[in-house]
Design a protein around this motif. Structure first.
Motif, PDB file in Angstrom:
ATOM      1  N   PRO A 160       0.805  -1.236   0.000  1.00 13.94           N
ATOM      2  CA  PRO A 160       0.000   0.000   0.000  1.00 13.94           C
ATOM      3  C   PRO A 160       0.830   1.274   0.000  1.00 13.94           C
ATOM      4  O   PRO A 160       0.348   2.321  -0.443  1.00 13.94           O
ATOM      5  CB  PRO A 160      -0.823  -0.122   1.295  1.00 13.94           C
ATOM      6  CG  PRO A 160      -0.876  -1.589   1.585  1.00 13.94           C
ATOM      7  CD  PRO A 160       0.432  -2.130   1.107  1.00 13.94           C
ATOM      8  N   GLU A 161       2.074   1.194   0.483  1.00 17.40           N
ATOM      9  CA  GLU A 161       2.906   2.407   0.531  1.00 17.40           C
ATOM     10  C   GLU A 161       3.224   2.922  -0.874  1.00 17.40           C
ATOM     11  O   GLU A 161       3.468   4.111  -1.059  1.00 17.40           O
ATOM     12  CB  GLU A 161       4.194   2.137   1.314  1.00 17.40           C
ATOM     13  CG  GLU A 161       3.978   1.867   2.786  1.00 17.40           C
ATOM     14  CD  GLU A 161       3.071   2.897   3.442  1.00 17.40           C
ATOM     15  OE1 GLU A 161       3.271   4.106   3.215  1.00 17.40           O
ATOM     16  OE2 GLU A 161       2.147   2.499   4.182  1.00 17.40           O
ATOM     17  N   PHE A 162       3.241   2.032  -1.851  1.00 12.42           N
ATOM     18  CA  PHE A 162       3.435   2.487  -3.231  1.00 12.42           C
ATOM     19  C   PHE A 162       2.288   3.397  -3.649  1.00 12.42           C
ATOM     20  O   PHE A 162       2.495   4.472  -4.222  1.00 12.42           O
ATOM     21  CB  PHE A 162       3.518   1.293  -4.186  1.00 12.42           C
ATOM     22  CG  PHE A 162       4.816   0.541  -4.128  1.00 12.42           C
ATOM     23  CD1 PHE A 162       6.024   1.201  -4.269  1.00 12.42           C
ATOM     24  CD2 PHE A 162       4.830  -0.829  -3.937  1.00 12.42           C
ATOM     25  CE1 PHE A 162       7.229   0.512  -4.220  1.00 12.42           C
ATOM     26  CE2 PHE A 162       6.028  -1.527  -3.881  1.00 12.42           C
ATOM     27  CZ  PHE A 162       7.227  -0.857  -4.025  1.00 12.42           C
ATOM     28  N   LEU A 163       1.063   2.957  -3.353  1.00 11.08           N
ATOM     29  CA  LEU A 163      -0.106   3.744  -3.732  1.00 11.08           C
ATOM     30  C   LEU A 163      -0.131   5.074  -2.975  1.00 11.08           C
ATOM     31  O   LEU A 163      -0.517   6.102  -3.535  1.00 11.08           O
ATOM     32  CB  LEU A 163      -1.385   2.960  -3.460  1.00 11.08           C
ATOM     33  CG  LEU A 163      -2.683   3.575  -3.977  1.00 11.08           C
ATOM     34  CD1 LEU A 163      -2.611   3.776  -5.494  1.00 11.08           C
ATOM     35  CD2 LEU A 163      -3.876   2.700  -3.613  1.00 11.08           C
ATOM     36  N   ARG A 164       0.285   5.059  -1.724  1.00  9.34           N
ATOM     37  CA  ARG A 164       0.297   6.295  -0.938  1.00  9.34           C
ATOM     38  C   ARG A 164       1.321   7.299  -1.462  1.00  9.34           C
ATOM     39  O   ARG A 164       1.247   8.483  -1.152  1.00  9.34           O
ATOM     40  CB  ARG A 164       0.573   5.979   0.532  1.00  9.34           C
ATOM     41  CG  ARG A 164      -0.543   5.190   1.205  1.00  9.34           C
ATOM     42  CD  ARG A 164      -0.344   5.105   2.706  1.00  9.34           C
ATOM     43  NE  ARG A 164      -1.404   4.334   3.335  1.00  9.34           N
ATOM     44  CZ  ARG A 164      -1.279   3.083   3.750  1.00  9.34           C
ATOM     45  NH1 ARG A 164      -0.120   2.457   3.596  1.00  9.34           N
ATOM     46  NH2 ARG A 164      -2.285   2.444   4.316  1.00  9.34           N
TER      47      ARG A 164
END
Length: 239
Positions: free
Chosen positions: A177-181
């Motif tokens: 999810p950190e990629f999307l954030r």
């Protein structure tokens, strides 16, 4: 084990080979504006040193705001110079101010991923008729957004693929999810790049600190967030 090593080697090797091929074949042989290119190179070197560490489960990746320079170079000088600057920036990011020395193949893969992402983003800018001469939503803002989104998707997808093959998990499970954030940072960088490109092409470089200020705010926000997350992860591990 041999099958796992073979798929890892094939994937990493294919991406590195593709990036190297693009760099050799498309690297600019002359510069139409050496002063602007020199300024972009210095900016790349500076921004690449100030990176943010992204906690990705068991591992850590890094992100810098140097891709904003890639967008500026792409807009005013073309994707080929932007590709070269992007590769240089990633190599600096992987080798300077690092906690542990990175294997050479990892740095080569990261540089190749950026090279590919920049070239695809350049295709998006061209396909959507990107222009700084007629400032409209369709000719400037939309192509900028396409550049940012394309760059983000291609770069992160290649990285996710590497995580998947090296950890022997599916790409869906490898997605963090950190990629999307981090996606909003690419959009901010593209908008700032457009303003910086306008300032440069119109000879009002005195405005560069002002138009680039949102990039610094974005960097500080992400730095604070991911520093807090990394600290929380360390505290949980110590309990």
């Amino acid at each position: 084990m041999n099958r796992f090593l073979s798929s890892t080697t094939l994937y990493l090797g294919a991406v590195i080979a593709a990036g190297a091929g693009l760099l050799v074949y498309l690297a600019p042989t002359h510069l139409e504006n050496p002063i602007a290119a020199g300024g972009l190179l210095v900016s790349t070197l500076v921004l690449s040193v100030f990176k943010i560490r992204l906690p990705l489960g068991k591992g850590v990746s890094t992100m810098s705001m140097a891709y904003a320079v890639d967008f500026v170079a792409l807009i005013i000088e073309g994707a080929n110079l932007a590709m070269l600057l992007g590769a240089i920036g990633v190599l600096i990011q992987c080798t300077v101010r690092v906690r542990r020395k990175q294997p050479i193949h990892r740095a080569a893969f990261s540089a190749a991923a950026v090279i590919i992402a920049v070239q695809v983003a350049g295709m998006g800018w061209t396909a959507f008729g990107g222009s700084l001469t007629t400032l409209t939503l369709s000719s400037t803002l939309l192509p900028l957004m396409v550049c940012a989104i394309t760059y983000f998707i291609v770069n992160t997808s290649l990285v996710v693929g590497a995580i998947a093959v090296t950890s022997s998990v599916s790409p869906v499970r490898a997605w963090n999810p950190e990629f999307l954030r981090s996606a909003p940072a690419y959009l901010v960088a593209a908008l700032v790049a457009g303003l910086v490109a306008l300032a440069i092409t119109n000879g009002v470089v005195v405005l560069l600190p002002i138009v680039a200020s949102p990039l610094y705010v974005c960097y500080r926000g992400y730095h604070r967030r991911w520093t807090e997350m990394a600290t929380a992860m360390l505290n949980r591990a110590a309990e």
